[in-house]
Design a protein around this motif. Structure first.
Motif, PDB file in Angstrom:
ATOM      1  N   UNK A  22       0.802  -1.220   0.057  1.00 19.26           N
ATOM      2  CA  UNK A  22      -0.040   0.124   0.124  1.00 19.26           C
ATOM      3  C   UNK A  22       0.558   1.309  -0.100  1.00 19.26           C
ATOM      4  N   UNK A  23       2.167   1.337  -0.373  1.00 17.37           N
ATOM      5  CA  UNK A  23       2.830   2.357  -0.243  1.00 17.37           C
ATOM      6  C   UNK A  23       2.420   3.248  -1.381  1.00 17.37           C
ATOM      7  N   UNK A  24       2.405   4.472  -1.260  1.00 11.70           N
ATOM      8  CA  UNK A  24       1.842   5.451  -2.265  1.00 11.70           C
ATOM      9  C   UNK A  24       2.523   5.371  -3.742  1.00 11.70           C
ATOM     10  N   UNK A  25       3.888   4.999  -3.702  1.00  9.48           N
ATOM     11  CA  UNK A  25       4.596   4.816  -5.025  1.00  9.48           C
ATOM     12  C   UNK A  25       4.117   3.772  -5.790  1.00  9.48           C
ATOM     13  N   UNK A  26       3.781   2.536  -4.960  1.00  6.34           N
ATOM     14  CA  UNK A  26       3.289   1.275  -5.433  1.00  6.34           C
ATOM     15  C   UNK A  26       2.021   1.242  -6.128  1.00  6.34           C
ATOM     16  N   UNK A  27       1.183   2.004  -5.183  1.00  3.57           N
ATOM     17  CA  UNK A  27      -0.164   2.080  -5.705  1.00  3.57           C
ATOM     18  C   UNK A  27      -0.203   3.165  -6.753  1.00  3.57           C
ATOM     19  N   UNK A  28       0.449   4.288  -6.953  1.00  3.80           N
ATOM     20  CA  UNK A  28       0.232   5.288  -7.999  1.00  3.80           C
ATOM     21  C   UNK A  28       0.956   4.719  -9.162  1.00  3.80           C
ATOM     22  N   UNK A  29       2.077   3.802  -9.201  1.00 10.01           N
ATOM     23  CA  UNK A  29       2.892   3.704 -10.336  1.00 10.01           C
ATOM     24  C   UNK A  29       2.578   2.118 -10.810  1.00 10.01           C
ATOM     25  N   UNK A  30       2.344   1.160 -10.130  1.00 14.55           N
ATOM     26  CA  UNK A  30       1.861  -0.256 -10.167  1.00 14.55           C
ATOM     27  C   UNK A  30       0.356  -0.160 -10.382  1.00 14.55           C
ATOM     28  N   UNK A  31      -0.097  -0.290  -8.973  1.00 14.63           N
ATOM     29  CA  UNK A  31      -1.609  -0.843  -9.003  1.00 14.63           C
ATOM     30  C   UNK A  31      -2.650   0.133  -9.704  1.00 14.63           C
ATOM     31  N   UNK A  32      -2.318   1.281  -9.876  1.00 14.65           N
ATOM     32  CA  UNK A  32      -3.287   2.016 -10.576  1.00 14.65           C
ATOM     33  C   UNK A  32      -3.113   2.090 -12.133  1.00 14.65           C
ATOM     34  N   UNK A  33      -1.763   2.178 -12.632  1.00 16.66           N
ATOM     35  CA  UNK A  33      -1.516   2.384 -13.775  1.00 16.66           C
ATOM     36  C   UNK A  33      -0.769   1.198 -14.379  1.00 16.66           C
TER      37      UNK A  33
END
Length: 407
Positions: free
Chosen positions: A270-281
């Motif tokens: 749930x780290x911010x960069x993992x969510x924004x770069x991997x999970x969302x996009x």
């Protein structure tokens, strides 16, 4: 709470004993000597010595060293970094004397036989080539060279092939004679082993080692100047590092940066960069943020790999996440969640006995004490949103960050 005993032998060797109820024990020497203690013509020497101490002593050949712990199911290990070299063993508690005797022999009585050097250099050269074949590892070293140009902290731990081929027995002996001294190291032991036995065994094994001062000069890095650099590596994937110099190991602000770093790119999915770069996009497979604290400086860095066509987009998203932390104070619920997560991670990680022994040895080597988990948790709990905002604006400022790109 961690229970431990400490004492110092007459020859200056500091000893820390961490009792527990496990039948598996660990002991070793942590030496306050790493690659930053090498001279210009010694690059790679600390790591080279780490390899070579297993190759022969005044009374043992290489095979006898390797077989000594293996035959009772134990293991010998070692690692080198920028500021420490650690040589240690894991074993059943009844084999403590065997392990301590072997470690004392290789740390203080290695002969660095020339015929073994010629073979082991080839092994290290293969290690270097293997490292160069992995850009996701190599970029971390190149990034530190960017942050610490013309300084030992910026040099590759493995060294240079042209220098390694020139190393002789006398070079290794000269390096260890100056730095492998009782006043520049500690001995640690963790396990279900009585303190009286520890004192008796290590005292007897090192009673012939003299008390000598350590002559060590570490120069501070020059002032930091942010830089952006692109290197052509002809890789299928682009590799990117974004970061800066961080706080040293004695700076109180380090705890705040530790928390922010964990929020950005820690091990949690749930780290911010993992969510924004991997999970969302779906732009990256791996993204992480890391902190390294040295005794007089540090490194903060973000790493990710992506498609070459997505470099600019990924960097832009990363910069937006950093800007959020600079511009917006964490709400009380965000702050509480971040604290709870990192405290939980520390608690889970502390369940690993081997990592505990190594972490405690490093703390005792540099601080001459062991910080209790409760103390770390308290420092985390005392963090507030204003402090974290100040740290974010200092560390994540656009004009303070450096960037390295492999493409």
């Amino acid at each position: 709470m961690i229970s431990y005993n400490i004492f110092t032998l007459t020859n200056g060797l500091r000893v820390i004993h961490i009792p527990n109820n496990s039948d598996v024990a660990y002991c070793g020497f942590a030496v306050d000597a790493g690659t930053r203690d090498e001279s210009e013509n010694q690059e790679g020497m600390a790591h080279f010595v780490e390899h070579m101490i297993f190759k022969g002593t005044e009374k043992r050949h290489a095979w006898h060293i390797l077989n000594r712990m293996e035959r009772v199911g134990g293991e010998l290990n070692a690692y080198t970094n920028k500021e420490e070299t650690v040589v240690y063993s894991s074993f059943l508690k009844e084999d403590f004397e065997r392990a301590a005797e072997l470690l004392t022999d290789i740390v203080f009585h290695s002969t660095f036989p020339q015929q073994e050097i010629e073979k082991e250099v080839e092994v290290i050269l293969d290690e270097i080539q293997s490292y160069k074949d992995d850009p996701s590892e190599l970029i971390f070293d190149d990034f530190e060279e960017l942050l610490f140009p013309s300084h030992p902290l910026g040099k590759n731990i493995l060294g240079k092939p042209e220098l390694l081929r020139k190393f002789k027995s006398n070079n290794a002996k000269e390096f260890t004679s100056k730095l492998y001294r009782t006043t520049n190291m500690i001995f640690f032991v963790q396990g279900n082993i009585d303190i009286k036995k520890v004192k008796r065994v290590i005292g007897k094994l090192t009673n012939d080692i003299p008390l000598l001062p350590t002559y060590k000069i570490r120069c501070k890095p020059l002032p930091y100047l942010p830089i952006k650099k692109i290197l052509s590596k002809e890789t299928h994937q682009a590799h990117i590092m974004i970061g800066s110099r961080g706080y040293d190991a004695y700076n109180d602000k380090r705890t705040g940066l530790y928390l922010l770093n964990n929020m950005l790119g820690g091990p949690g999915m749930n780290s911010r960069l993992n969510v924004s770069l991997r999970e969302k996009r779906g732009l990256v497979y791996n993204v992480e943020a890391n902190l390294t604290s040295y005794t007089d400086t540090g490194v903060f860095c973000i790493y990710f790999g992506c498609d070459i066509h997505d470099i600019d987009r990924c960097i832009s998203i990363t910069e937006k996440e950093l800007k959020k932390l600079r511009d917006n104070k964490l709400s009380s619920s965000q702050l509480d969640a971040a604290k709870k997560q990192i405290i939980g991670q520390i608690g889970v990680a502390s369940d690993n006995f081997e990592n505990n022994a190594l972490d405690i040895s490093k703390s005792f080597l540099h601080y001459n004490k062991v910080e209790q988990p409760e103390s770390i948790f308290k420092r985390i709990e005392l963090l507030n949103s204003e402090t974290l905002l100040d740290v974010a604006n200092e560390m994540f400022s656009e004009d303070y960050l450096s960037t390295l790109i492999y493409k």
